[in-house]
Design a protein around this motif. Structure first.
Motif, mmCIF file in Angstrom:
data_model
loop_
_atom_site.group_PDB
_atom_site.id
_atom_site.type_symbol
_atom_site.label_atom_id
_atom_site.label_comp_id
_atom_site.label_asym_id
_atom_site.label_seq_id
_atom_site.Cartn_x
_atom_site.Cartn_y
_atom_site.Cartn_z
ATOM 1 N N TYR A 1 23.913 -12.063 -43.398
ATOM 2 C CA TYR A 1 24.083 -11.156 -42.324
ATOM 3 C C TYR A 1 23.865 -11.698 -40.759
ATOM 4 C CZ TYR A 1 24.237 -8.338 -46.867
ATOM 5 O OH TYR A 1 24.970 -7.918 -48.113
ATOM 6 N N ALA B 1 21.992 -14.060 -46.869
ATOM 7 C CA ALA B 1 21.247 -13.650 -47.960
ATOM 8 C C ALA B 1 22.021 -14.071 -49.693
ATOM 9 C CB ALA B 1 22.011 -11.575 -47.960
ATOM 10 N N LEU C 1 20.843 -14.671 -40.855
ATOM 11 C CA LEU C 1 20.508 -14.310 -42.446
ATOM 12 C C LEU C 1 21.485 -14.714 -44.122
ATOM 13 C CD1 LEU C 1 17.717 -13.558 -44.213
ATOM 14 C CD2 LEU C 1 19.372 -11.358 -44.497
ATOM 15 N N PRO D 1 13.041 -9.940 -57.335
ATOM 16 C CA PRO D 1 12.878 -8.802 -56.076
ATOM 17 C C PRO D 1 13.807 -7.691 -55.352
ATOM 18 C CG PRO D 1 12.438 -10.795 -55.556
ATOM 19 C CD PRO D 1 13.271 -11.247 -56.941
ATOM 20 N N ASN D 2 12.770 -6.802 -54.520
ATOM 21 C CA ASN D 2 13.976 -6.748 -53.642
ATOM 22 C C ASN D 2 13.691 -7.714 -52.564
ATOM 23 O OD1 ASN D 2 14.211 -3.735 -54.643
ATOM 24 N ND2 ASN D 2 12.191 -3.149 -53.472
ATOM 25 N N GLY D 3 15.328 -7.507 -52.150
ATOM 26 C CA GLY D 3 15.803 -8.736 -51.183
ATOM 27 C C GLY D 3 16.507 -10.194 -51.760
ATOM 28 N N ALA D 4 16.597 -10.408 -52.948
ATOM 29 C CA ALA D 4 16.641 -11.598 -53.790
ATOM 30 C C ALA D 4 18.652 -11.802 -53.303
ATOM 31 C CB ALA D 4 16.287 -11.552 -54.971
ATOM 32 N N GLY D 5 19.029 -10.781 -52.910
ATOM 33 C CA GLY D 5 20.646 -10.818 -52.301
ATOM 34 C C GLY D 5 21.272 -10.482 -54.209
ATOM 35 N N LYS D 6 20.665 -9.408 -55.006
ATOM 36 C CA LYS D 6 21.320 -8.680 -56.097
ATOM 37 C C LYS D 6 22.824 -7.999 -55.324
ATOM 38 C CE LYS D 6 17.479 -7.306 -58.010
ATOM 39 N NZ LYS D 6 16.632 -7.201 -56.392
ATOM 40 N N SER D 7 22.741 -6.713 -54.738
ATOM 41 C CA SER D 7 23.528 -6.000 -54.523
ATOM 42 C C SER D 7 24.811 -6.106 -53.147
ATOM 43 C CB SER D 7 22.250 -4.852 -53.680
ATOM 44 O OG SER D 7 21.890 -4.025 -55.029
ATOM 45 N N THR D 8 23.946 -7.479 -52.682
ATOM 46 C CA THR D 8 25.106 -7.739 -52.060
ATOM 47 C C THR D 8 26.142 -9.432 -53.040
ATOM 48 O OG1 THR D 8 23.546 -9.055 -49.779
ATOM 49 C CG2 THR D 8 25.722 -10.173 -50.213
ATOM 50 N N ARG E 1 32.234 -5.599 -50.951
ATOM 51 C CA ARG E 1 31.941 -6.514 -49.372
ATOM 52 C C ARG E 1 32.963 -7.844 -49.939
ATOM 53 N NH1 ARG E 1 28.282 -5.876 -45.787
ATOM 54 N NH2 ARG E 1 26.895 -4.868 -46.774
HETATM 55 N N1 LIG Z 1 24.347 -4.360 -44.671
HETATM 56 C C1 LIG Z 1 23.279 -5.425 -44.063
HETATM 57 N N2 LIG Z 1 22.681 -6.242 -42.971
HETATM 58 C C2 LIG Z 1 21.866 -6.648 -43.042
HETATM 59 N N3 LIG Z 1 21.278 -7.302 -43.918
HETATM 60 C C3 LIG Z 1 21.524 -7.254 -44.892
HETATM 61 C C4 LIG Z 1 21.966 -6.204 -45.348
HETATM 62 N N4 LIG Z 1 22.439 -5.324 -47.362
HETATM 63 C C5 LIG Z 1 21.516 -5.934 -46.914
HETATM 64 N N5 LIG Z 1 20.932 -7.067 -46.651
HETATM 65 C C6 LIG Z 1 19.616 -8.133 -46.335
HETATM 66 O O1 LIG Z 1 20.142 -9.177 -47.014
HETATM 67 C C7 LIG Z 1 19.142 -9.379 -47.807
HETATM 68 C C8 LIG Z 1 19.665 -9.070 -49.683
HETATM 69 O O2 LIG Z 1 19.643 -7.321 -49.903
HETATM 70 P P1 LIG Z 1 20.279 -6.892 -50.915
HETATM 71 O O3 LIG Z 1 21.298 -8.084 -51.357
HETATM 72 O O4 LIG Z 1 20.322 -5.694 -50.984
HETATM 73 O O5 LIG Z 1 18.979 -7.540 -52.067
HETATM 74 P P2 LIG Z 1 18.770 -6.680 -53.853
HETATM 75 O O6 LIG Z 1 20.221 -6.024 -54.067
HETATM 76 O O7 LIG Z 1 18.168 -8.161 -54.606
HETATM 77 O O8 LIG Z 1 17.370 -6.053 -53.152
HETATM 78 C C9 LIG Z 1 18.048 -9.087 -47.458
HETATM 79 O O9 LIG Z 1 17.132 -9.298 -47.121
HETATM 80 C C10 LIG Z 1 18.301 -7.788 -46.442
HETATM 81 O O10 LIG Z 1 17.536 -7.127 -46.077
#
Ligand SMILES: Nc1ncnc2c1ncn2[C@@H]1O[C@H](COP(=O)(O)OP(=O)(O)O)[C@@H](O)[C@H]1O
Ligand SMILES: [Mg+2]
Length: 329
Positions: free
Chosen positions: A15, A20, A18, A39-46, A55
């Motif tokens: 992103y 991710a 960053l 943890p939160n922010g690890a990249g799981k949802s991405t 995505r």
């Molecule tokens: N749409 C986005 N735009 C910019 N940064 C993003 C976006 N989505 C996630 N991030 C960043 O990417 C990193 C991984 O996010 P995410 O995949 O949501 O992790 P998780 O699901 O493990 O919490 C985090 O630092 C988050 O802030």
């Protein structure tokens, strides 16, 4: 069908500046429950969003059910069910109507639709709510309805992004039961979680993910056994000095220094080595103020591989998590 239902090679996602997701590769076997723990922010949802084609993939390769997520989007979508936090039910429809509508969108034949809805309403214990509007369900029931909807089309792979966030312990345990019965139907399950117990209790295999990287993968037992037979927690008058001395012992496989205590990974029965440890401390003028022996937990695994606790991240449901830990241990 391929033995591996999910295959990911050198996946990377940025992103802006960053990173991710940082060069991730893994496979999920047919019929298993596979978890991303981090943890939160690890990249799981991405990662889960890329695998479900929500995505666009930037770099690397990913296949789901044998189909390329970049080139065979439709086939991927036909292969999967999704239960995400952000996806909404139609609140003005009843439980039955939500499922019926979903089945129609996917052009399921009428008889099959009816049969599947009955099965799923039973599975998720929503029989008495069949004709209740979705907006009138409790939070846990709404999530169960989402689960049922994700399963309407008997997907080859079910994706769940943090399926039990905010659940009380009872609802969480029941959700795990549903997922186990879905696995028995032959569905492969990929889920993300930041709950140690969830990954440990539910998954056949776990990947620990931190800062966009997979740090280690294995069954819960494998991951815990890698740390040794026992963990000794030691509180002393001088943890730094104690750590330096204990590192020289052969049966001490590793030492983590926490703020208040030392975490020693022991390759043998801790009861056998503890007297020796106490002697060594005494000889060096270090006072032991507390001792605790336990089997390695997922928590220990996480600290060992990432160098930090999972709860340090300041997640919003910190309190829920510690309640859960207490309730389960
Ligand atoms: N749409 C986005 N735009 C910019 N940064 C993003 C976006 N989505 C996630 N991030 C960043 O990417 C990193 C991984 O996010 P995410 O995949 O949501 O992790 P998780 O699901 O493990 O919490 C985090 O630092 C988050 O802030
Ligand atoms: Mg997430």
């Amino acid at each position: 069908m391929a033995e591996n239902v999910i295959e990911v090679n050198n996946l990377e996602h940025k992103y802006g500046d960053l990173k991710a997701v940082d060069n991730i590769s893994f496979t999920v076997r047919k019929g298993e429950i596979f978890s991303f723990l981090g943890p939160n922010g690890a990249g799981k949802s991405t990662v889960i969003n890329i695998l479900t084609t929500l995505r666009k993939i930037q770099k690397g390769e990913a296949k789901v059910n044998g189909y390329d997520v970049a080139k065979e989007t439709k086939a991927v979508r036909r292969s999967i069910g999704i239960v995400f936090q952000m996806m909404c039910l139609d609140y003005e429809m009843t439980v039955f109507e939500n499922l019926e509508y979903h089945g129609r969108i996917y052009s399921m034949p009428k008889e099959e639709r009816k049969k599947r809805i009955d099965e799923l309403i039973k599975l998720t214990e929503l029989e008495s709510k069949r004709n209740v509007l979705a907006k009138d369900l409790s939070g846990g029931m709404k999530r169960r309805l989402e689960l049922a909807r994700g399963l309407m089309t008997k997907p080859a792979v079910l994706f769940l992004d943090e399926p039990t966030v905010g659940f009380d312990i009872q609802t969480r345990l029941r959700m795990w039961e549903y997922l186990r019965s879905i696995k028995k139907e032959g569905t492969t399950i990929f889920l993300t979680t930041h709950y140690m117990e969830e990954a440990d209790q539910l998954s056949d295999r776990i990947s620990i993910i931190d800062h966009g990287k997979i740090i280690t993968t294995g069954t819960g037992t494998e991951l815990k056994n890698q740390l040794g037979k026992d963990i000794i927690y030691l509180e002393t008058s001088d943890n730094q000095a104690a750590a330096d001395i204990l590192k020289t012992l052969e049966s001490v496989k590793g030492v983590n220094e926490d703020t208040e205590f030392l975490r020693l990974m022991i390759g043998v029965d801790a009861t056998h080595i503890l007297p020796k440890i106490m002697d060594m401390m005494r000889q060096n003028g270090i006072e032991i103020t507390a001792v605790n022996i336990k089997k390695p937990s997922m928590d220990d695994v996480f600290v060992h591989y990432t160098g930090h606790g999972l709860r340090e991240g300041g997640s919003e449901d910190k309190n829920n998590e510690s309640e859960t830990v207490e309730a389960l241990t």
